[in-house]
Write an enzyme that holds these catalytic residues in place. Structure first.
Site, PDB file in Angstrom:
ATOM      1  N   ARG A  59       0.763  -1.335  -0.056  1.00  0.00           N
ATOM      2  CA  ARG A  59      -0.015  -0.066   0.008  1.00  0.00           C
ATOM      3  C   ARG A  59       1.093   1.279  -0.151  1.00  0.00           C
ATOM      4  O   ARG A  59       2.186   1.046   0.344  1.00  0.00           O
ATOM      5  CB  ARG A  59      -0.951  -0.114   1.276  1.00  0.00           C
ATOM      6  CG  ARG A  59      -1.967  -1.139   1.532  1.00  0.00           C
ATOM      7  CD  ARG A  59      -2.466  -1.114   2.727  1.00  0.00           C
ATOM      8  NE  ARG A  59      -3.275  -2.240   3.045  1.00  0.00           N
ATOM      9  CZ  ARG A  59      -3.572  -2.954   4.021  1.00  0.00           C
ATOM     10  NH1 ARG A  59      -2.954  -2.398   5.176  1.00  0.00           N
ATOM     11  NH2 ARG A  59      -4.398  -4.087   4.112  1.00  0.00           N
ATOM     12  N   ARG A 152     -10.233   3.710   5.895  1.00  0.00           N
ATOM     13  CA  ARG A 152      -8.934   3.630   5.572  1.00  0.00           C
ATOM     14  C   ARG A 152      -8.350   3.586   4.371  1.00  0.00           C
ATOM     15  O   ARG A 152      -7.408   3.891   3.954  1.00  0.00           O
ATOM     16  CB  ARG A 152      -8.460   2.083   6.083  1.00  0.00           C
ATOM     17  CG  ARG A 152      -6.971   1.916   6.502  1.00  0.00           C
ATOM     18  CD  ARG A 152      -6.725   0.705   7.143  1.00  0.00           C
ATOM     19  NE  ARG A 152      -6.813  -0.572   6.380  1.00  0.00           N
ATOM     20  CZ  ARG A 152      -6.587  -1.630   6.698  1.00  0.00           C
ATOM     21  NH1 ARG A 152      -6.290  -2.002   7.919  1.00  0.00           N
ATOM     22  NH2 ARG A 152      -6.708  -2.600   5.709  1.00  0.00           N
ATOM     23  N   ARG A 163     -12.685  -9.281   3.155  1.00  0.00           N
ATOM     24  CA  ARG A 163     -12.119  -9.091   4.613  1.00  0.00           C
ATOM     25  C   ARG A 163     -13.409  -9.098   5.643  1.00  0.00           C
ATOM     26  O   ARG A 163     -13.406  -9.671   6.862  1.00  0.00           O
ATOM     27  CB  ARG A 163     -11.567  -7.746   4.723  1.00  0.00           C
ATOM     28  CG  ARG A 163     -10.031  -7.833   4.270  1.00  0.00           C
ATOM     29  CD  ARG A 163      -9.460  -6.539   3.905  1.00  0.00           C
ATOM     30  NE  ARG A 163      -8.265  -6.577   3.082  1.00  0.00           N
ATOM     31  CZ  ARG A 163      -7.145  -6.859   3.371  1.00  0.00           C
ATOM     32  NH1 ARG A 163      -6.789  -6.799   4.679  1.00  0.00           N
ATOM     33  NH2 ARG A 163      -5.856  -7.219   2.420  1.00  0.00           N
TER      34      ARG A 163
END
Ligand SMILES: Nc1nc2c(ncn2[C@@H]2O[C@H](COP(=O)(O)OP(=O)(O)O)[C@@H](O)[C@H]2O)c(=O)[nH]1
Ligand SMILES: Nc1ncnc2c1ncn2[C@@H]1O[C@H](COP(=O)(O)OP(=O)(O)O)[C@@H](O)[C@H]1O
Length: 213
Positions: A59, A152, A163
């Site tokens: 990321r 996020r 997730r």
């Protein structure tokens, strides 16, 4: 009488042993990295992070070798086949794993090794002789977890859904009695962090004392 002496000897032996590693687990988005970063910052020389391998893409802001060892599936499989991993698992379409080297690197620094691993990792580490303290960090609710993951801004809609599905399974499996030494509900961050520090106080003391001597 003998019982008491034996108990005393066991307590002394336990105190003489070095601090135990720490496993942080719990659903993606529960707050493990946030708590871990605070701990590593406040106790810089006491804790060391076990840098896992992963096949997922880095990321923005993540550094290879610090946050993860970012590798291809082929590279990782080769190292797994060579027996270089303590545990590995498939999570949300990617491979993750703890290499023997990751844990040894922290222990060589005389630091308490902290592992951030999913629940499959917890079950596999239980089969080893690492003997860590097992902590599950959990969100106050699935809705709040989803909001935190969305805010996020690291996930695509697809990986977010994966997730959340994994989170349901994690929260169900985490109910197994004795699987975790502690469950922290991460509602208020400062409260959750205090709880974590309090639980690790004894290990922190041991690590600080052994660094002095
Ligand atoms: N079994 C295992 N799980 C890991 C390892 N490293 C990270 N994980 C887990 O993989 C999941 C996804 O991690 P990541 O992609 O960094 O997403 P995030 O947890 O949402 O920041 C999390 O539940 C981690 O705890 C590892 O070495 N082994
Ligand atoms: N107690 C909290 N209250 C509100 N937001 C939080 C709290 N703890 C963590 N967060 C935020 O939620 C998101 C997920 O946390 P993170 O530490 O990345 O989770 P994990 O490592 O378990 O996947 C991050 O954006 C983080 O800043």
């Amino acid at each position: 009488m003998i019982g008491q002496r034996l108990r005393g000897a066991i307590a002394r032996a336990a105190a003489m042993q070095g601090p135990r590693p720490v496993v942080l687990s719990g659903p993606s988005g529960a707050g493990k990295s946030t708590l871990l970063k605070k701990l590593l910052k406040d106790y810089e020389n006491v804790f060391g992070f076990s840098v896992s391998h992963t096949t997922r893409q880095p990321r923005p802001g993540e550094v290879n070798g610090r946050d993860y060892h970012f590798v291809t599936r082929e590279e990782m499989q080769k190292e797994i086949d060579a027996g270089e991993f303590i545990e590995h698992a498939e999570f949300s379409g990617n491979m993750y794993g703890t290499s023997k080297g990751a844990v040894q690197a922290v222990q060589a620094q005389n630091q308490i090794c902290v592992l951030d691993i999913d629940i499959q990792g917890v079950k596999n580490i239980k089969k080893t002789d690492l003997n860590p303290i097992y902590i599950s960090v959990q969100p106050p609710s699935i809705d709040i977890l989803e909001k935190r993951l969305r805010d996020r801004k690291t996930e695509t809609e697809e990986s977010l859904m994966k997730r959340l599905t994994a989170a349901h399974i994690d929260l169900e499996l985490s109910k197994e009695p004795g699987l975790f030494d502690l469950v922290i509900i991460n509602d208020d961050l400062e409260k959750a962090y205090s709880e974590l520090k309090e639980t690790l106080q004894e290990e922190i003391k041991k690590a600080q004392e052994s660094r002095k001597s």
